[in-house]
Design an enzyme around this catalytic site. Structure first.
Site, PDB file in Angstrom:
ATOM      1  N   GLY A  35      77.507  50.463  86.917  1.00 26.66           N
ATOM      2  CA  GLY A  35      78.708  51.304  86.915  1.00 26.66           C
ATOM      3  C   GLY A  35      79.691  50.864  87.981  1.00 26.66           C
ATOM      4  O   GLY A  35      80.007  49.687  88.122  1.00 26.66           O
TER       5      GLY A  35
ATOM      6  N   HIS B  60      66.949  53.023  78.988  1.00 27.42           N
ATOM      7  CA  HIS B  60      66.828  54.124  78.012  1.00 27.42           C
ATOM      8  C   HIS B  60      68.036  54.197  77.080  1.00 27.42           C
ATOM      9  O   HIS B  60      67.990  54.888  76.065  1.00 27.42           O
ATOM     10  CB  HIS B  60      66.583  55.461  78.724  1.00 27.42           C
ATOM     11  CG  HIS B  60      67.795  56.089  79.351  1.00 27.42           C
ATOM     12  ND1 HIS B  60      67.849  57.422  79.671  1.00 27.42           N
ATOM     13  CD2 HIS B  60      68.997  55.575  79.743  1.00 27.42           C
ATOM     14  CE1 HIS B  60      69.020  57.714  80.206  1.00 27.42           C
ATOM     15  NE2 HIS B  60      69.732  56.600  80.258  1.00 27.42           N
TER      16      HIS B  60
ATOM     17  N   LYS C 285      69.041  51.420  86.848  1.00 22.04           N
ATOM     18  CA  LYS C 285      68.936  52.876  86.874  1.00 22.04           C
ATOM     19  C   LYS C 285      69.533  53.462  85.600  1.00 22.04           C
ATOM     20  O   LYS C 285      70.693  53.215  85.274  1.00 22.04           O
ATOM     21  CB  LYS C 285      69.672  53.441  88.094  1.00 22.04           C
ATOM     22  CG  LYS C 285      69.673  54.962  88.177  1.00 22.04           C
ATOM     23  CD  LYS C 285      70.645  55.468  89.217  1.00 22.04           C
ATOM     24  CE  LYS C 285      72.076  55.297  88.780  1.00 22.04           C
ATOM     25  NZ  LYS C 285      72.470  56.187  87.660  1.00 22.04           N
TER      26      LYS C 285
ATOM     27  N   ASP D 270      78.509  44.921  85.825  1.00 24.80           N
ATOM     28  CA  ASP D 270      78.816  45.802  84.697  1.00 24.80           C
ATOM     29  C   ASP D 270      79.972  45.204  83.906  1.00 24.80           C
ATOM     30  O   ASP D 270      80.507  44.150  84.254  1.00 24.80           O
ATOM     31  CB  ASP D 270      79.146  47.226  85.167  1.00 24.80           C
ATOM     32  CG  ASP D 270      78.653  48.280  84.160  1.00 24.80           C
ATOM     33  OD1 ASP D 270      78.954  48.140  82.951  1.00 24.80           O
ATOM     34  OD2 ASP D 270      77.971  49.221  84.569  1.00 24.80           O
ATOM     35  N   LEU D 271      80.366  45.894  82.844  1.00 24.81           N
ATOM     36  CA  LEU D 271      81.431  45.417  81.973  1.00 24.81           C
ATOM     37  C   LEU D 271      82.763  45.378  82.718  1.00 24.81           C
ATOM     38  O   LEU D 271      82.971  46.139  83.679  1.00 24.81           O
ATOM     39  CB  LEU D 271      81.541  46.320  80.742  1.00 24.81           C
ATOM     40  CG  LEU D 271      80.314  46.330  79.822  1.00 24.81           C
ATOM     41  CD1 LEU D 271      80.438  47.441  78.784  1.00 24.81           C
ATOM     42  CD2 LEU D 271      80.141  44.976  79.140  1.00 24.81           C
TER      43      LEU D 271
ATOM     44  N   VAL E 174      71.978  45.965  87.635  1.00 21.09           N
ATOM     45  CA  VAL E 174      72.443  45.636  86.283  1.00 21.09           C
ATOM     46  C   VAL E 174      72.905  46.920  85.588  1.00 21.09           C
ATOM     47  O   VAL E 174      72.158  47.894  85.497  1.00 21.09           O
ATOM     48  CB  VAL E 174      71.328  44.952  85.471  1.00 21.09           C
ATOM     49  CG1 VAL E 174      71.783  44.725  84.036  1.00 21.09           C
ATOM     50  CG2 VAL E 174      70.957  43.630  86.122  1.00 21.09           C
ATOM     51  N   GLY E 175      74.146  46.895  85.092  1.00 18.40           N
ATOM     52  CA  GLY E 175      74.713  48.111  84.513  1.00 18.40           C
ATOM     53  C   GLY E 175      74.942  49.152  85.588  1.00 18.40           C
ATOM     54  O   GLY E 175      74.775  50.351  85.348  1.00 18.40           O
TER      55      GLY E 175
ATOM     56  N   MET F 198      75.204  41.644  80.499  1.00 17.05           N
ATOM     57  CA  MET F 198      73.795  41.515  80.877  1.00 17.05           C
ATOM     58  C   MET F 198      72.948  40.856  79.792  1.00 17.05           C
ATOM     59  O   MET F 198      71.852  40.366  80.073  1.00 17.05           O
ATOM     60  CB  MET F 198      73.214  42.897  81.191  1.00 17.05           C
ATOM     61  CG  MET F 198      73.208  43.862  80.030  1.00 17.05           C
ATOM     62  SD  MET F 198      72.779  45.530  80.566  1.00 17.05           S
ATOM     63  CE  MET F 198      73.086  46.452  79.034  1.00 17.05           C
TER      64      MET F 198
END
Length: 353
Positions: free
Chosen positions: A198, A257, A253, A219-220, A195-196, A240
């Site tokens: 890249g 954050h 990953k 990702d986007l 997820v996310g 997401m």
């Protein structure tokens, strides 16, 4: 005694005041390809030998010397002085150190893209807004650019490429560490969604090491549009916060954050929907702050990453173990293991039951 303490205080302020110069000379070395030149040569080189291979017709040797002198002082390169009997015209030679080996562009593991992105004017501008964030709240990146980092990347291809390359290089480094300590954690899985993720560098490395896995990279749209094809990987353009493709486990990953607790809880709830309740899990790679552990060589970097989240994200932060456990519980994951890694991040394995 008091005067000595004041002088030492002045020394420390000047050290911090010009800390930006360390990053700038590092960027200079990367742009000039100095580590690459020495690496290709296979041995230390004199300044004139280095200058002869620079992408310039008439390089300034004096300027190069002063740049290299500081980089030697900072242990990025090493200087080998000529033996005493070599004569007055003998020149010192400059070689690689364990640090500068991370600056070789074509090295198996390289931090060059990270150096270039973090020192790009677009990335540096939000740092000038930190005091305004303290005084008024708000998002530093928005203050500097009028849009958040994701929206900025969508309309600035150069920065989008820099960010994607920076994430890809750190993915390669951290996944190598993960596979050395956690390869067993993927053995019972049939599918994994990053997820996310890249452009898919991380999930590609994992699937390469564990070819039984079916890999999904989410990702986007503007991010996956530039993603290369990888064997065993399916790229999915999506959001997401709305839906995560179903898989045996979710991998994230350096993602959570970037987001506030409220946003993270939304992401975690989507993760819970995506995985089998009886054996599914999320695998998180993120920093776990340990400010009370003075001997941890990575803690200063984790603290700097935390402030970087103020500069570059909308509410993101690094978290302590207590904060992680609460966040995961609020997101529907009542059980977790935190596994220390020999890098800035830890691995957090969380289960819905």
């Amino acid at each position: 005694m008091e005067e000595e303490r004041l002088v030492q205080g002045q020394v420390e302020i000047f050290r911090q005041l010009f800390a930006f110069a360390d990053s700038m000379v590092l960027k200079c070395a990367v742009e000039l390809g100095i580590a690459d030149i020495i690496h290709r040569n296979g041995r230390p080189m004199t300044l004139h030998q280095i200058a002869a291979e620079l992408p310039a017709t008439s390089p300034d040797i004096g300027c190069l010397f002063r740049i290299m002198r500081l980089l030697v002082r900072k242990h990025i390169f090493v200087q080998h002085d000529p033996p005493a009997g070599d004569g007055i015209n003998a020149q010192p030679e400059f070689g690689l150190t364990p640090a500068s080996r991370w600056l070789v562009k074509d090295g198996e593991l390289s931090l060059v893209p990270m150096v270039l992105w973090e020192n790009h004017p677009s990335a540096l501008a939000p740092w000038h807004c930190l005091s305004k964030c303290v005084q008024e709240g708000g998002v530093a990146f928005d203050m500097a650019h009028g849009v958040d980092i994701w929206g900025y990347g969508a309309v600035n291809p150069e920065c989008n490429q820099l960010v994607n390359s920076a994430m890809a290089c750190t993915s390669k480094i951290i996944v190598k560490v993960v596979m050395a300590k956690y390869e067993h954690g993927f053995s019972r899985l049939g599918s994994l969604v990053d997820v996310g993720g890249g452009t898919g560098a991380a999930i590609a490395e994992i699937v390469k090491a564990c070819p039984h896995l079916k890999g999904i990279n989410l990702d986007l749209p503007h991010v996956v549009a530039t993603a290369p094809e990888y064997q065993g990987i399916t790229h999915v353009a999506g959001d997401m916060f709305m839906e995560i493709p179903k898989a045996d486990a979710v991998f994230m990953k350096w993602l959570l954050h970037d987001w506030s607790d409220e946003h993270c809880i939304k992401i975690l709830k989507q993760c819970k929907k995506a995985i089998p309740h009886e054996y599914g899990k999320v695998i998180i790679l993120d920093a776990v702050l340990q400010s009370n552990v003075k001997e941890d060589a990575w803690e200063d970097t984790r603290m700097v990453f935390d402030v970087t989240m103020i500069a570059h994200t909308s509410g993101g932060k690094e978290r302590t173990e207590v904060e992680w456990r609460k966040l995961l519980k609020d997101g529907g994951f009542n059980r977790c293991n935190i596994i220390s890694l020999p890098t800035v991040a830890s691995l957090i394995e969380a289960f819905p039951n």
